[in-house]
Scaffold this motif. Structure first.
Motif, PDB file in Angstrom:
ATOM      1  N   SER A  85      -9.208   5.796   3.758  1.00  0.00           N
ATOM      2  CA  SER A  85      -9.430   5.758   2.310  1.00  0.00           C
ATOM      3  C   SER A  85      -8.906   4.432   1.797  1.00  0.00           C
ATOM      4  O   SER A  85      -7.817   4.000   2.179  1.00  0.00           O
ATOM      5  N   PHE A  86      -9.689   3.803   0.943  1.00  0.00           N
ATOM      6  CA  PHE A  86      -9.286   2.535   0.345  1.00  0.00           C
ATOM      7  C   PHE A  86      -9.788   2.519  -1.089  1.00  0.00           C
ATOM      8  O   PHE A  86     -10.945   2.824  -1.350  1.00  0.00           O
ATOM      9  N   PHE A  87      -8.894   2.149  -2.002  1.00  0.00           N
ATOM     10  CA  PHE A  87      -9.243   2.172  -3.420  1.00  0.00           C
ATOM     11  C   PHE A  87      -8.474   1.090  -4.163  1.00  0.00           C
ATOM     12  O   PHE A  87      -7.278   0.905  -3.934  1.00  0.00           O
ATOM     13  N   VAL A  88      -9.184   0.385  -5.040  1.00  0.00           N
ATOM     14  CA  VAL A  88      -8.587  -0.578  -5.958  1.00  0.00           C
ATOM     15  C   VAL A  88      -9.057  -0.206  -7.359  1.00  0.00           C
ATOM     16  O   VAL A  88     -10.256   0.044  -7.569  1.00  0.00           O
ATOM     17  N   VAL A  89      -8.120  -0.142  -8.313  1.00  0.00           N
ATOM     18  CA  VAL A  89      -8.479   0.228  -9.680  1.00  0.00           C
ATOM     19  C   VAL A  89      -9.456  -0.805 -10.249  1.00  0.00           C
ATOM     20  O   VAL A  89      -9.434  -1.981  -9.879  1.00  0.00           O
ATOM     21  N   ARG A  90     -10.296  -0.352 -11.147  1.00  0.00           N
ATOM     22  CA  ARG A  90     -11.354  -1.210 -11.683  1.00  0.00           C
ATOM     23  C   ARG A  90     -10.834  -2.501 -12.313  1.00  0.00           C
ATOM     24  O   ARG A  90     -11.448  -3.548 -12.183  1.00  0.00           O
ATOM     25  N   GLY A  91      -9.689  -2.433 -12.979  1.00  0.00           N
ATOM     26  CA  GLY A  91      -9.141  -3.622 -13.620  1.00  0.00           C
ATOM     27  C   GLY A  91      -8.705  -4.704 -12.654  1.00  0.00           C
ATOM     28  O   GLY A  91      -8.499  -5.847 -13.058  1.00  0.00           O
ATOM     29  N   ALA A  92      -8.570  -4.368 -11.363  1.00  0.00           N
ATOM     30  CA  ALA A  92      -8.154  -5.341 -10.352  1.00  0.00           C
ATOM     31  C   ALA A  92      -9.295  -5.738  -9.417  1.00  0.00           C
ATOM     32  O   ALA A  92      -9.112  -6.587  -8.547  1.00  0.00           O
ATOM     33  N   ARG A  93     -10.457  -5.147  -9.594  1.00  0.00           N
ATOM     34  CA  ARG A  93     -11.585  -5.465  -8.716  1.00  0.00           C
ATOM     35  C   ARG A  93     -12.140  -6.849  -9.030  1.00  0.00           C
ATOM     36  O   ARG A  93     -12.023  -7.351 -10.142  1.00  0.00           O
ATOM     37  N   ARG A  94     -12.747  -7.422  -8.015  1.00  0.00           N
ATOM     38  CA  ARG A  94     -13.366  -8.748  -8.106  1.00  0.00           C
ATOM     39  C   ARG A  94     -12.365  -9.855  -8.439  1.00  0.00           C
ATOM     40  O   ARG A  94     -12.702 -10.843  -9.068  1.00  0.00           O
ATOM     41  N   THR A  95     -11.121  -9.644  -8.002  1.00  0.00           N
ATOM     42  CA  THR A  95     -10.074 -10.651  -8.187  1.00  0.00           C
ATOM     43  C   THR A  95      -9.581 -11.189  -6.846  1.00  0.00           C
ATOM     44  O   THR A  95      -8.752 -12.091  -6.834  1.00  0.00           O
ATOM     45  N   GLY A  96     -10.057 -10.606  -5.741  1.00  0.00           N
ATOM     46  CA  GLY A  96      -9.577 -10.970  -4.420  1.00  0.00           C
ATOM     47  C   GLY A  96      -8.465 -10.066  -3.917  1.00  0.00           C
ATOM     48  O   GLY A  96      -8.070 -10.145  -2.756  1.00  0.00           O
ATOM     49  N   ILE A  97      -7.967  -9.200  -4.798  1.00  0.00           N
ATOM     50  CA  ILE A  97      -6.874  -8.298  -4.415  1.00  0.00           C
ATOM     51  C   ILE A  97      -7.297  -7.352  -3.293  1.00  0.00           C
ATOM     52  O   ILE A  97      -6.542  -7.120  -2.352  1.00  0.00           O
ATOM     53  N   GLY A  98      -8.491  -6.814  -3.353  1.00  0.00           N
ATOM     54  CA  GLY A  98      -8.949  -5.879  -2.324  1.00  0.00           C
ATOM     55  C   GLY A  98      -8.980  -6.517  -0.948  1.00  0.00           C
ATOM     56  O   GLY A  98      -8.462  -5.948   0.024  1.00  0.00           O
ATOM     57  N   LEU A  99      -9.566  -7.695  -0.854  1.00  0.00           N
ATOM     58  CA  LEU A  99      -9.629  -8.402   0.426  1.00  0.00           C
ATOM     59  C   LEU A  99      -8.231  -8.697   0.948  1.00  0.00           C
ATOM     60  O   LEU A  99      -7.925  -8.429   2.117  1.00  0.00           O
ATOM     61  N   ARG A 100      -7.366  -9.201   0.101  1.00  0.00           N
ATOM     62  CA  ARG A 100      -6.005  -9.516   0.541  1.00  0.00           C
ATOM     63  C   ARG A 100      -5.254  -8.252   0.962  1.00  0.00           C
ATOM     64  O   ARG A 100      -4.492  -8.270   1.931  1.00  0.00           O
ATOM     65  N   ALA A 101      -5.475  -7.156   0.259  1.00  0.00           N
ATOM     66  CA  ALA A 101      -4.811  -5.899   0.619  1.00  0.00           C
ATOM     67  C   ALA A 101      -5.269  -5.419   1.993  1.00  0.00           C
ATOM     68  O   ALA A 101      -4.442  -5.014   2.823  1.00  0.00           O
ATOM     69  N   VAL A 102      -6.571  -5.458   2.242  1.00  0.00           N
ATOM     70  CA  VAL A 102      -7.073  -5.030   3.559  1.00  0.00           C
ATOM     71  C   VAL A 102      -6.505  -5.937   4.643  1.00  0.00           C
ATOM     72  O   VAL A 102      -6.056  -5.452   5.688  1.00  0.00           O
ATOM     73  N   GLN A 103      -6.510  -7.234   4.415  1.00  0.00           N
ATOM     74  CA  GLN A 103      -5.969  -8.154   5.414  1.00  0.00           C
ATOM     75  C   GLN A 103      -4.503  -7.839   5.720  1.00  0.00           C
ATOM     76  O   GLN A 103      -4.087  -7.862   6.878  1.00  0.00           O
ATOM     77  N   GLU A 104      -3.735  -7.526   4.687  1.00  0.00           N
ATOM     78  CA  GLU A 104      -2.316  -7.213   4.888  1.00  0.00           C
ATOM     79  C   GLU A 104      -2.144  -5.908   5.671  1.00  0.00           C
ATOM     80  O   GLU A 104      -1.344  -5.836   6.604  1.00  0.00           O
ATOM     81  N   VAL A 105      -2.906  -4.884   5.310  1.00  0.00           N
ATOM     82  CA  VAL A 105      -2.803  -3.596   6.006  1.00  0.00           C
ATOM     83  C   VAL A 105      -3.228  -3.745   7.465  1.00  0.00           C
ATOM     84  O   VAL A 105      -2.541  -3.279   8.378  1.00  0.00           O
ATOM     85  N   VAL A 106      -4.340  -4.408   7.703  1.00  0.00           N
ATOM     86  CA  VAL A 106      -4.848  -4.587   9.066  1.00  0.00           C
ATOM     87  C   VAL A 106      -3.858  -5.395   9.909  1.00  0.00           C
ATOM     88  O   VAL A 106      -3.641  -5.088  11.089  1.00  0.00           O
ATOM     89  N   ALA A 107      -3.231  -6.394   9.314  1.00  0.00           N
ATOM     90  CA  ALA A 107      -2.259  -7.215  10.049  1.00  0.00           C
ATOM     91  C   ALA A 107      -1.057  -6.391  10.509  1.00  0.00           C
ATOM     92  O   ALA A 107      -0.424  -6.717  11.508  1.00  0.00           O
ATOM     93  N   LYS A 108      -0.747  -5.315   9.806  1.00  0.00           N
ATOM     94  CA  LYS A 108       0.381  -4.457  10.183  1.00  0.00           C
ATOM     95  C   LYS A 108       0.040  -3.582  11.400  1.00  0.00           C
ATOM     96  O   LYS A 108       0.934  -3.011  12.021  1.00  0.00           O
ATOM     97  N   HIS A 109      -1.236  -3.459  11.705  1.00  0.00           N
ATOM     98  CA  HIS A 109      -1.701  -2.605  12.802  1.00  0.00           C
ATOM     99  C   HIS A 109      -2.786  -3.349  13.585  1.00  0.00           C
ATOM    100  O   HIS A 109      -3.968  -2.989  13.509  1.00  0.00           O
ATOM    101  N   PRO A 110      -2.430  -4.390  14.335  1.00  0.00           N
ATOM    102  CA  PRO A 110      -3.446  -5.173  15.052  1.00  0.00           C
ATOM    103  C   PRO A 110      -4.225  -4.325  16.051  1.00  0.00           C
ATOM    104  O   PRO A 110      -3.716  -3.342  16.576  1.00  0.00           O
ATOM    105  N   GLY A 111      -5.454  -4.742  16.290  1.00  0.00           N
ATOM    106  CA  GLY A 111      -6.302  -4.070  17.259  1.00  0.00           C
ATOM    107  C   GLY A 111      -7.647  -3.709  16.653  1.00  0.00           C
ATOM    108  O   GLY A 111      -8.014  -4.195  15.591  1.00  0.00           O
ATOM    109  N   PRO A 112      -8.376  -2.831  17.331  1.00  0.00           N
ATOM    110  CA  PRO A 112      -9.696  -2.419  16.852  1.00  0.00           C
ATOM    111  C   PRO A 112      -9.600  -1.526  15.604  1.00  0.00           C
ATOM    112  O   PRO A 112      -8.671  -0.711  15.496  1.00  0.00           O
ATOM    113  N   TRP A 113     -10.568  -1.679  14.709  1.00  0.00           N
ATOM    114  CA  TRP A 113     -10.614  -0.941  13.440  1.00  0.00           C
ATOM    115  C   TRP A 113     -12.006  -0.406  13.170  1.00  0.00           C
ATOM    116  O   TRP A 113     -13.001  -0.989  13.605  1.00  0.00           O
TER     117      TRP A 113
END
Length: 169
Positions: A85-113
């Motif tokens: 599950s992944f969700f970003v509130v509408r007021g923060a969408r299209r700001t780059g926050i979603g991409l950066r958040a996914v990159q941060e989460v994925v970096a905490k758990h390297p490997g296949p996704w």
């Protein structure tokens, strides 16, 4: 609003995650056709699993002091992690926050996704393809899979990529 932090949720974060979950499920109801229960809540089995099961990691996404979203990772002990599950509130969408958040989460758990989304959610289609490209370059795949137990719904689209090494841009 350009900064984002994805921190592993603690017990004190549960009320915030529960409120964000309602917003997320409300957004998703457009694509699933699900309606709230008589008390106004939505199905929360994935929220409860993320908060209680050892093989899950619930992340609260924040920008400064404001909660801006959530990310639930499952299958931590499996060869392939799933961004369930992944969700970003509408007021923060299209700001780059979603991409950066996914990159941060994925970096905490390297490997296949793996990440699933609905093809009818046009914004999600563009977002997840961009995320996969930013993380894995051209080394990602996409396929459609039936939704388990929901033959009435169109198949989900799944993107798979490996985040073992970061792509140099």
């Amino acid at each position: 609003m350009t900064d984002v932090t994805a921190h592993l949720a603690e017990a004190a974060d549960q009320p915030t995650l529960e409120r964000l979950w309602l917003l997320f499920r409300h957004d998703m109801s457009e694509f699933s056709g699900s309606l709230p229960a008589p008390d106004g809540s939505f199905r929360s089995d994935r929220l409860q699993a993320a908060l209680t099961q050892a093989d899950w990691a619930p992340y609260l996404l924040t920008s400064g002091a404001s909660p801006v979203g959530l990310a639930f990772v499952r299958s931590l002990a499996a060869p392939t992690r799933v961004l369930n599950s992944f969700f970003v509130v509408r007021g923060a969408r299209r700001t780059g926050i979603g991409l950066r958040a996914v990159q941060e989460v994925v970096a905490k758990h390297p490997g296949p996704w793996e990440v699933a989304f609905q093809e009818s959610n046009v914004a999600a289609v563009a977002f997840w393809r961009r995320v996969a490209t930013e993380i894995a370059g051209d080394a990602w795949a996409e396929e459609r899979r039936p939704v388990p137990g929901r033959p009435d719904l169109p198949p989900d689209t799944w993107i798979t990529f490996d985040a073992s090494t970061e792509v140099q841009g």
